[in-house]
Scaffold this motif. Structure first.
Motif, PDB file in Angstrom:
ATOM      1  N   UNK A 112      10.466  28.724  93.829  1.00  0.00           N
ATOM      2  CA  UNK A 112       9.540  29.671  93.215  1.00  0.00           C
ATOM      3  C   UNK A 112       8.094  29.234  93.448  1.00  0.00           C
ATOM      4  N   UNK A 113       7.850  27.942  93.323  1.00  0.00           N
ATOM      5  CA  UNK A 113       6.500  27.417  93.566  1.00  0.00           C
ATOM      6  C   UNK A 113       6.089  27.643  95.019  1.00  0.00           C
ATOM      7  N   UNK A 114       7.036  27.436  95.948  1.00  0.00           N
ATOM      8  CA  UNK A 114       6.736  27.614  97.372  1.00  0.00           C
ATOM      9  C   UNK A 114       6.419  29.066  97.689  1.00  0.00           C
ATOM     10  N   UNK A 115       7.087  29.991  97.028  1.00  0.00           N
ATOM     11  CA  UNK A 115       6.826  31.418  97.261  1.00  0.00           C
ATOM     12  C   UNK A 115       5.427  31.799  96.782  1.00  0.00           C
ATOM     13  N   UNK A 116       5.060  31.340  95.588  1.00  0.00           N
ATOM     14  CA  UNK A 116       3.703  31.593  95.082  1.00  0.00           C
ATOM     15  C   UNK A 116       2.678  30.956  96.004  1.00  0.00           C
ATOM     16  N   UNK A 117       2.977  29.750  96.475  1.00  0.00           N
ATOM     17  CA  UNK A 117       2.077  29.056  97.402  1.00  0.00           C
ATOM     18  C   UNK A 117       1.833  29.893  98.653  1.00  0.00           C
ATOM     19  N   UNK A 118       2.893  30.515  99.191  1.00  0.00           N
ATOM     20  CA  UNK A 118       2.750  31.319 100.401  1.00  0.00           C
ATOM     21  C   UNK A 118       1.794  32.480 100.216  1.00  0.00           C
ATOM     22  N   UNK A 119       1.885  33.161  99.087  1.00  0.00           N
ATOM     23  CA  UNK A 119       0.981  34.286  98.808  1.00  0.00           C
ATOM     24  C   UNK A 119      -0.467  33.797  98.724  1.00  0.00           C
ATOM     25  N   UNK A 120      -0.680  32.683  98.031  1.00  0.00           N
ATOM     26  CA  UNK A 120      -2.046  32.166  97.857  1.00  0.00           C
ATOM     27  C   UNK A 120      -2.636  31.654  99.179  1.00  0.00           C
ATOM     28  N   UNK A 121      -1.792  31.103 100.043  1.00  0.00           N
ATOM     29  CA  UNK A 121      -2.272  30.641 101.354  1.00  0.00           C
ATOM     30  C   UNK A 121      -2.808  31.815 102.170  1.00  0.00           C
ATOM     31  N   UNK A 122      -2.104  32.937 102.134  1.00  0.00           N
ATOM     32  CA  UNK A 122      -2.550  34.124 102.875  1.00  0.00           C
ATOM     33  C   UNK A 122      -3.922  34.589 102.364  1.00  0.00           C
ATOM     34  N   UNK A 123      -4.111  34.563 101.042  1.00  0.00           N
ATOM     35  CA  UNK A 123      -5.410  34.924 100.459  1.00  0.00           C
ATOM     36  C   UNK A 123      -6.495  33.978 100.954  1.00  0.00           C
ATOM     37  N   UNK A 124      -6.184  32.695 100.980  1.00  0.00           N
ATOM     38  CA  UNK A 124      -7.158  31.685 101.384  1.00  0.00           C
ATOM     39  C   UNK A 124      -7.569  31.857 102.846  1.00  0.00           C
ATOM     40  N   UNK A 138      -8.749  31.306  93.409  1.00  0.00           N
ATOM     41  CA  UNK A 138      -7.343  31.699  93.391  1.00  0.00           C
ATOM     42  C   UNK A 138      -6.490  30.776  94.264  1.00  0.00           C
ATOM     43  N   UNK A 139      -7.035  30.391  95.427  1.00  0.00           N
ATOM     44  CA  UNK A 139      -6.196  29.759  96.443  1.00  0.00           C
ATOM     45  C   UNK A 139      -6.290  28.243  96.528  1.00  0.00           C
ATOM     46  N   UNK A 140      -7.385  27.624  96.097  1.00  0.00           N
ATOM     47  CA  UNK A 140      -7.456  26.164  96.160  1.00  0.00           C
ATOM     48  C   UNK A 140      -6.345  25.472  95.369  1.00  0.00           C
ATOM     49  N   UNK A 141      -5.843  26.086  94.301  1.00  0.00           N
ATOM     50  CA  UNK A 141      -4.713  25.442  93.617  1.00  0.00           C
ATOM     51  C   UNK A 141      -3.488  25.212  94.497  1.00  0.00           C
ATOM     52  N   UNK A 142      -3.393  25.891  95.654  1.00  0.00           N
ATOM     53  CA  UNK A 142      -2.263  25.622  96.550  1.00  0.00           C
ATOM     54  C   UNK A 142      -2.298  24.173  97.033  1.00  0.00           C
TER      55      UNK A 142
END
Length: 479
Positions: A180-192, A323-327
């Motif tokens: 679940x964490x990896x999936x959220x990470x993927x969305x945030x990486x795209x934003x970044x 939003x995305x630096x937390x990745x």
């Protein structure tokens, strides 16, 4: 070797044992190659380009481009060594595990202790960088936070509260579960990545070659003057922080579905992609504005866009960073909890700390311990000091990994290697020499803090870990 043997320094873990994916205390394999690439990009593209580009430009001037290239080249050599070892022994622990299998328990403890330093301070440094963008974003929408709550004591504040809160929030996300964490990470990486692409598109029209003159105002070698550390190598030594997120990918080896294929893709793929991204963004930033104008900003990319007359885009960049630096924090806190976990599983820390939650598959206690340590560091220390200390621990781990890949090539030449480091006896020594050069380019105070940390760790090993180790409490083979 038998129980009670005094030769603790020579105890090594079997690669076959490390690679046993059916053992009861293994983590659940849930991650694909795509998850790993995004984990690596999430870890690598972050504070290094969003924030440390200003610190690097202050030290090297426009020649920060060379600093990026040097740091990237050293990391590329190390990444190739990591890819071979991670695919050969798909277990949690990263450089700690590789050292345990190649050089023995004492050396593994030293590297594990260095990794604890690395991952803890990386999480903290990124949290501080995130706090700068968060404060800028809030100010842009009319909400100003007092310095007492956004700066640590060394900078005249009381506590960096946003940095503390983001560490705790990411820890809560990790406790939900790895996939679940990896999936959220993927969305945030795209934003970044979308935000960085927007920055390049808006900054390139303002590109002025005159901003690259003088190109190397502080020289090549690392020197310290009244204004602090200067020179291309000094910048490379701190910018190195921006590249080594692929290390976090190797900690996911045990939780990877097809490690022989996916790990090499994740480690090398994320490294290549991020190096290209860094060079493009750095060129656009330096070309768009004289480096002295943005070097001191806590949010240099947003600052550049505001100065160029794009306040709306600057707000978007700052918002994307928020939003995305937390990745990055997520990737490194994930890695830190896994280092803690595997050392506890090996008995070098109390074994109850390595308990894995059956529902989420996460090592809950170690994740909470990691969050506590990182939040304290993030709340009290400034970015540059944290990043430099993180680099010292990482460089030690990279040296050990490069040495391990050569040792195992000699000791076990016929073992299956899904990925083989090309020209290993050239690439690995280059990684070692490059890391040593970068280490001695760090400020003397940082080197001293690193050696103090390592000196603290050795008594812990001799007084507790050497006796409590799994290999000390049961008969073990000498490999």
């Amino acid at each position: 070797m038998t129980k009670g043997s005094a030769a603790f320094w020579s105890r090594r873990k079997s690669i076959d044992e490390l690679s046993n994916r059916d053992a009861e205390d293994r983590l659940k394999p849930t991650l694909s190659a795509w998850h790993l690439v995004l984990l690596g990009v999430g870890a690598i593209v972050g504070t290094g380009i969003y924030t440390l580009i200003g610190v690097g430009a202050d030290r090297a001037g426009p020649a920060v481009m060379i600093s990026f290239a040097i740091a990237g080249a050293v990391c590329a050599c190390a990444a190739l060594a990591y890819a071979e070892l991670a695919t050969m022994m798909p277990a949690s622990g990263s450089a700690y595990t590789y050292t345990y299998a190649s050089m023995g328990e004492l050396a593994a403890w030293v590297i594990g202790w260095a990794l604890i330093l690395e991952y803890s301070v990386v999480c903290s440094a990124v949290a501080v960088g995130w706090s700068g963008y968060a404060a800028g974003f809030l100010e842009g929408i009319g909400v100003s936070l007092p310095d007492a709550l956004t700066l640590g004591p060394a900078q005249g504040g009381f506590i960096n509260l946003p940095a503390v809160l983001i560490v705790l929030a990411v820890a809560a996300m990790l406790l939900v579960g790895t996939k679940e964490s990896a999936t959220v990470n993927g969305v945030l990486v795209i934003i970044k990545l979308a935000a960085l692409a927007a920055f390049v598109a808006l900054a390139l029209p303002a590109f002025d070659p005159a901003n690259f003159t003088p190109f190397m105002p502080h020289g090549f070698g690392a020197v310290e003057d009244a204004n602090g550390a200067r020179g291309v190598m000094s910048a490379a030594a701190i910018i190195f922080f921006a590249f080594y997120g692929f290390d976090a990918v190797s900690t996911a080896a045990e939780e990877t579905k097809d490690p022989g294929r996916s790990l090499s893709i994740g480690i090398i793929g994320s490294m290549v992609a991020c190096t290209a991204i860094y060079m493009i963004v750095a060129a656009a930033a330096v070309g768009a504005m004289t480096y002295t104008d943005f070097a001191q900003s806590g949010e240099p990319l947003a600052f550049i866009l505001r100065t160029l007359g794009h306040p709306g885009a600057a707000a978007v960049i700052a918002g994307a960073a928020v939003v995305a630096l937390p990745t990055v924090i997520l990737a490194f806190m994930y890695g830190q909890s896994r280092i803690f976990f595997v050392m506890a599983r090996d008995g070098l820390f109390p074994r109850r700390l390595g308990v894995v939650d059956k529902k989420s598959g996460a090592p809950v206690i170690m994740t909470l311990v990691t969050a506590a340590v990182c939040s304290v560091l993030a709340g009290l220390l400034p970015l540059a000091q944290i990043a430099e200390l993180a680099n010292a621990g990482t460089l030690a781990a990279f040296v050990a990994t490069a040495a391990a890949v050569m040792i195992l090539r000699v000791r076990e030449p016929n073992r299956a290697r899904p990925f083989k480091t090309p020209f290993v006896f050239v690439v690995a020594p280059l990684a070692i020499l490059g890391c040593l050069y970068l280490f001695f380019s760090l400020p003397a105070a940082t080197q001293t803090r690193f050696f103090i940390w390592m000196a603290v760790g050795l008594p812990v090993y001799f007084l507790y870990s050497a006796r409590a180790s799994v290999l000390a409490t049961k008969p073990a083979k000498a490999y």
